[in-house]
Design an enzyme around this catalytic site. Structure first.
Site, PDB file in Angstrom:
ATOM      1  N   TYR B 274       0.662  -1.075  -0.214  1.00 14.47           N
ATOM      2  CA  TYR B 274       0.066  -0.049  -0.098  1.00 14.47           C
ATOM      3  C   TYR B 274       1.082   1.309  -0.253  1.00 14.47           C
ATOM      4  O   TYR B 274       0.643   2.473  -0.432  1.00 14.47           O
ATOM      5  CB  TYR B 274      -1.394   0.126   1.367  1.00 14.47           C
ATOM      6  CG  TYR B 274      -2.171  -0.746   1.008  1.00 14.47           C
ATOM      7  CD1 TYR B 274      -2.900  -0.015   0.175  1.00 14.47           C
ATOM      8  CD2 TYR B 274      -2.557  -2.219   1.187  1.00 14.47           C
ATOM      9  CE1 TYR B 274      -4.232  -0.729  -0.172  1.00 14.47           C
ATOM     10  CE2 TYR B 274      -3.607  -2.923   1.055  1.00 14.47           C
ATOM     11  CZ  TYR B 274      -4.253  -2.348  -0.149  1.00 14.47           C
ATOM     12  OH  TYR B 274      -5.809  -2.888  -0.669  1.00 14.47           O
ATOM     13  N   HIS B 431      -5.208  -2.369   6.407  1.00 14.80           N
ATOM     14  CA  HIS B 431      -5.009  -3.417   5.895  1.00 14.80           C
ATOM     15  C   HIS B 431      -4.162  -4.630   6.641  1.00 14.80           C
ATOM     16  O   HIS B 431      -3.175  -5.401   5.940  1.00 14.80           O
ATOM     17  CB  HIS B 431      -3.979  -2.885   4.584  1.00 14.80           C
ATOM     18  CG  HIS B 431      -5.178  -2.334   3.845  1.00 14.80           C
ATOM     19  ND1 HIS B 431      -6.067  -3.399   3.013  1.00 14.80           N
ATOM     20  CD2 HIS B 431      -5.316  -1.203   3.508  1.00 14.80           C
ATOM     21  CE1 HIS B 431      -6.995  -2.784   2.352  1.00 14.80           C
ATOM     22  NE2 HIS B 431      -6.755  -1.311   2.293  1.00 14.80           N
TER      23      HIS B 431
END
Lengths: 753, 753
Positions: B274, B431
């Protein structure tokens, strides 16, 4: 050199022995190298890059081993174990050291060989049979005589190279204590090994023949060429792989082993993996015979089958040069093996100096250190190489070419290659699998549908000493392990080797005349009593598909009703199926025998109506979809290899199995597409869906099957497949629903607007 | 250009709006490109190879798309579907077309952009929310506002490039119908998306900020930098991934998103996958701010964290430049992604002109078409690049660097690299995975032990529209899916996000001062109440091992007795185990929840005595062995991923799980070796066996654990591991059996003769 006729040579041999005369002294080397060729190569050292590199590589390797010293252990271990690996290393190094002695004339190599040979000569007379008792033909240095034969094939060459260096006394000592007993043990002492039609025997024959040529001992040369006259082999005896030792009345020896297992097209009945293994002794002994017995014209034997065999091997490979793993075959073996370096060099030099072989040799990046290798390296230096292009081709099996064969269809799309391999050959001796009409399919080097190959980890000691695993019989050889039809969960020929060995499948036609429409059709009538299996496979390049598609039509006619299973061993990550299926919460094996006990049933569907069933998966960054024209009542099974595998010997790959129960005369039809791509870097999925909306058979009779493909743009394509004898010039006409179609060839593609 | 302070700019903005004055007319482009930089690049066209190549590539791509024409479909599909992919393609092409217009001054690009923008401006006012309702923050062009933000980040640049080309009337039309409503929708209209600390918000902030800068609209720039003042977000609201939308009192906007998730070392708390995704907006907006608000000194913000973040990312990769898949991460994403091209170019140009970054850029083989990319290409042309060497390093997590971190130990043997990644950081927002003290281990680009990564096929439509799969929660995030301890078959923090988000693991020490003896030690005290987990991992280069070995000591102290499971997710073909085990004939899942329901139990052993247990496997042509110091009563479980996976979403990889029941204070000790090789071409197995005969702990106390390794040559090596705070200069002494040992540093290796 002088060539004697057999009878004269034998007399000369007797005389030589009686009087200890060395008629050929000063004529060594004479086996692979010759005095003349050595002189020529020496004069060119430093001028031919690939040869110099290969020589330097050999020197580096051998010099390092010489530093370690002589290690000749008492034989004890199986393959992979220390003594096995050491003796194997010794013969490799001895052969190279011999060549190095000749090419560099550095005496250290001769000294090393002499010391090593004396160590062996000291030990050999004391050796009983190898202590490991697993082989039908045990060796002395190794657990199987086969490896002893390997040893002698290499060491004969080494001995030849130092023959003139050694004193006569040394030679007499070595021959008496090592080479003659060694050759006698492999021949007279091991008839069940030596006197067969088998790759083992080829090694045995060649080993005995090579040392016979070096020693100028005609007895061994005769054994080698023509086999033992008397062997007392029990006609019911079998080897470790379950193969018969010998068929009654069969000729034996090198020439018989050349005549019998090779087809006129150069296909070797055991398959390319073993063909590769056998090529080294075949080709090497052929060179030795050419040097010593030019009258045999060995390279012209059976219309030049040895050279043809090299081309057959090169064509039996995928995009990366890896052999198609037909029958027992370890995946990954390739044109980069030392045997293929030998084969390619010799095929160039003793064949037609085909410059396309040079590009293969250039890829291999090394050459043999002999005349053939030198000629190849020199031609490459002179930039003579041309591309070696693998084309679609059909290779017959059987010594007369009537035992079925292997069909290879290849199509290109841009830089992508698609290769279909259909196996319709004979049993392939003891290494054969029960998989009539099975196939594998490649996109470049990647398997779209795999042939499992063997269940063995060759030379990995922890895995049964590197030998065949029991799963080779219980899984790898079984029909269900292959992409072909299994009837009633029973392998072809009821898994009986004797029965299977009697029959081969039959080619109906092979047509690659139009590269965009290639078709092969073959049938098998003996795998199951009263049932005929027929497979028609077409590799088609069509405008509405991104890549060539594979149409697979499997037609079955039987006198009674049966269950049919047709698996496709795809590889990769399942993406989607367009039909409903169930997955069990507990996994059970799919069956109890004939390989079914090794499949986990991981998903299952029973179709309620005729429908177009699809499975899409992703492998090697490309999507693939199989589309089947399924019928109401059909089952679709998702399976995974690995059940009843207590030692984790199997690879846990998936399969989709199309199952039809209570069928008599029936047809399975599938199409396989390769489409789109996925990149984890751009995270972009291109053309991730099949282009097919509906697939069905719209006409079927004894001679024709018409397939209708409706694509997602609602364009309909009809493919007229011929399922009886046809050629590219055959004229056909067929009326469907009052509409008449006429065409010439094996296939018609008709796009409906 | 002129820089206003905020208050003045705001006034200017008001005036401009009131009177429709374009104060900056003729000053475009001003966002990423500037008039000056365009002039410079144009003057050098044809002279800088990598830049020219990148320009040519862009031209080829854009020219092909222009030929197809303008396609602006009504939004309908999920990711992977047609409308999604088309709008995505449109924004990519628009950005490139803008640059091409500036660099080539070929009007066709401007015309194309204008037509496309007008098509969007015509459609946009008519659009409701996207019909797909799956996102917590739906977009209009796409199913999630995130993708709308992507669109605007790219299209802002395109608009900037044609700003001067367009008439004032056109601009007013576009801004009124497209850009302002678009920016307002993403900000005021989607506070739950815009006003967070999250990569989604970064994209939102940047999108609004970039278009604000182009339009010279201070309202949007202020939104972007500082967030919305009022958002009315429910403090209990969560997003689709289960993450909290917002923590009360948290600052928002671009600057807060830069301050909070980045640690002082440049590690981004969500993980490298990410971080990579966020780098594009972070870096691009930073350039835009540097061009328009140099007073912000954005590249110096937080001690230059943006540039540090680029180095952190480059170091968080394996041998092939693929990111370590920490937390939710798709494997294969790498330094070759477009985001990393941007990041590396900008880090070079706006950083210290570090020439080692040039070698990364050269590998990437392309540059951005802007000042930064041009500078990189030019420096490469001038051969300024130096190697980029990835070293062992420790990256702290948390905005102030106190939330644990990621430790990377790297050792080399010849050309082989061995990389250990220990994860002891914070939860990593929505996440994050529940895997405190988990690790992965690489040999070059190959995983010896894998981190599973996410359960998702990004942008593959058939797999849940390319979105997260339910197995991401039920499997990938669970503790048992990772190479760390699971207590009582329950995930860390009871799989509760809120609890997990409160805690981070703690570094005890990290010592890579001696490349042959690297150690890291970390502990976790909150994953399970009343239990402390401590992991000490050493990457050691020892003379009696072919390659660096990994010692893994997992120490557990608890106030009560529990079951502990420690899995190792190896990859490859099992070769051998040195202990007896059973394999079931029917496979059942290992458990019912916390991920255990996804593991098939494929083998099992209960050890009857303390023993050295070993498993050897083969992958990537090399052997690996894990050796464990097991205790009587321990269980060893062979597991395979894939149970309860009705859509075949999981990869069916194996694991070996060491299980200890009824334990309170206990230690797991393993060593992992990489050894030997196997070639299917030579069929030679080298060094196929472990070098370890016996492994045991001979001393353990609160501060030290002494490991004894007896090798197969009966040589004994003691490794003294320190499990409490230590540095490379710390002095230790320890008495075992009256023998006193003294050493300095974190580790002592003592070879017994």
């Amino acid at each position: 050199m002088i060539v004697f006729k057999n009878i004269i040579t034998t007399s000369a041999f007797v005389l030589c022995c009686l009087f200890g005369i060395q008629t050929k002294a000063q004529n060594h080397p004479n086996l692979i190298l010759t005095k003349a060729s050595v002189a020529e190569m020496r004069s060119q050292l430093g001028k031919v890059a690939l040869f110099d590199k290969s020589l330097a590589d050999a020197k580096t390797e051998v010099d390092a081993v010489i530093l370690i010293g002589i290690i000749v252990p008492i034989p004890k271990d199986m393959a992979g174990g220390f003594t096995h690996e050491q003796h194997k290393k010794n013969y490799t190094i001895l052969q190279k050291a011999g060549v190095l002695y000749q090419l560099t004339q550095d005496e250290k190599y001769a000294v090393y060989i002499k010391n090593m040979l004396f160590a062996y000569a000291k030990m050999y007379p004391t050796l009983p049979l190898h202590p490991q008792e697993r082989s039908y033909a045990r060796g002395k240095l190794f657990w199987q005589a086969l490896n002893d034969a390997n040893w002698l094939v290499y060491v004969s060459q080494s001995y030849d190279c130092v023959y003139d260096y050694l004193s006569k006394k040394d030679r007499i000592y070595l021959e008496k204590n090592l080479f003659k007993p060694f050759a006698s043990f492999l021949s007279e002492g091991s008839p069940q090994f030596f006197n067969r039609i088998h790759n083992h025997s080829t090694w045995g024959n060649v080993a005995v023949g090579m040392i016979g040529l070096v020693m100028n001992d005609e007895k061994y040369v005769d054994y080698a060429l023509n086999g033992l006259k008397i062997d007392n082999i029990n006609p019911n005896a079998k080897d470790n792989d379950g193969g018969f030792i010998k068929v009654a009345g069969q000729k034996t020896g090198f020439l018989a082993n050349l005549d019998d297992p090779f087809s006129p097209d150069g296909y070797y009945t055991e398959g390319p993996y073993y063909q590769r293994y056998a090529m080294y002794p075949f080709m090497t002994f052929a060179v030795a015979l050419q040097n010593n017995r030019p009258d045999l014209e060995i390279f012209d034997h059976k219309n030049g089958v040895l050279i043809k065999a090299v081309y057959a091997l090169l064509n039996l490979t995928n995009f990366n040069g890896e052999f198609f793993p037909l029958n027992d075959a370890q995946k990954g073996m390739s044109i980069y093996s030392k045997e293929l370096v030998t084969a390619v060099d010799i095929a160039y030099y003793f064949g037609n100096k085909d410059t396309s072989l040079l590009s293969v040799a250039a890829k291999q990046g090394r050459v043999q250190l002999d005349d053939a290798g030198f000629a190849v390296a020199k031609a490459i230096q002179e930039k003579k190489q041309t591309p070696f292009i693998k084309k679609s081709l059909n290779l017959s099996d059987g010594s007369d070419g009537t035992q079925g064969g292997i069909g290879i269809l290849r199509a290109q799309k841009g830089s992508d290659d698609f290769s279909l391999v259909l196996k319709y050959c004979s049993q392939g001796l003891s290494h054969g699998h029960y998989d009539k009409l099975s196939f594998s399919f490649y996109n470049n080097e990647n398997e779209i549908y795999q042939d499992y190959g063997l269940a063995r980890f060759v030379n990995i000691d922890q895995k049964n000493g590197g030998g065949y695993l029991k799963e080779n019989n219980s899984w790898a050889k079984q029909t269900i392990a292959h992409n072909t039809i299994t009837q009633d969960e029973t392998s072809h020929f009821d898994n009986d080797f004797e029965t299977g060995s009697k029959f081969a499948s039959e080619l109906i036609y092979f047509d690659s005349s139009n590269p965009k429409q290639q078709v092969i059709c073959s049938k098998e009538t003996n795998a199951y009593p009263d049932t005929e299996l027929k497979r028609t496979m077409a590799l088609l390049t069509l405008e509405n598909f991104e890549n060539p598609i594979l149409i697979d039509l499997f037609s079955i006619t039987s006198k009674s009703t049966h269950q049919y299973d047709l698996p496709y061993y795809y590889l990769g990550q399942m993406i989607d199926a367009n039909f409903k299926y169930e997955t069990p919460t507990v996994l059970e094996p799919l069956g109890t025998k004939f390989g079914y006990q090794h499949l986990w049933k991981v998903g299952h569907s029973t179709l309620e109506k005729n429908e177009t069933t699809q499975l899409t998966w992703l492998s090697n960054s490309k999507f693939k979809t199989i589309t089947a024209a399924s019928k109401s009542g059909d089952e679709v099974i998702f399976a995974k290899i690995g059940a009843n595998d207590p030692k984790f010997n199997l690879r846990n790959n998936p399969a989709i199995i199309f199952r039809r129960k209570n069928a008599k005369d029936t047809r399975f039809l599938t199409i396989t597409e390769t489409h789109g791509s996925y990149s984890p870097v751009t995270e972009s999925a291109k053309n991730a869906f099949s282009s097919i909306k509906e697939l069905k058979i719209i006409h079927e009779d004894e001679n024709y099957v018409v397939v209708s493909i409706l694509d997602k743009k609602d364009k309909s394509t009809l493919v007229f497949l011929t399922t009886s004898k046809a050629e590219s010039t055959t004229k056909h006409n067929l009326t469907i629903d009052t509409k008449e179609y006429e065409w010439t060839g094996t296939l018609l593609i008709k796009t409906l607007e």
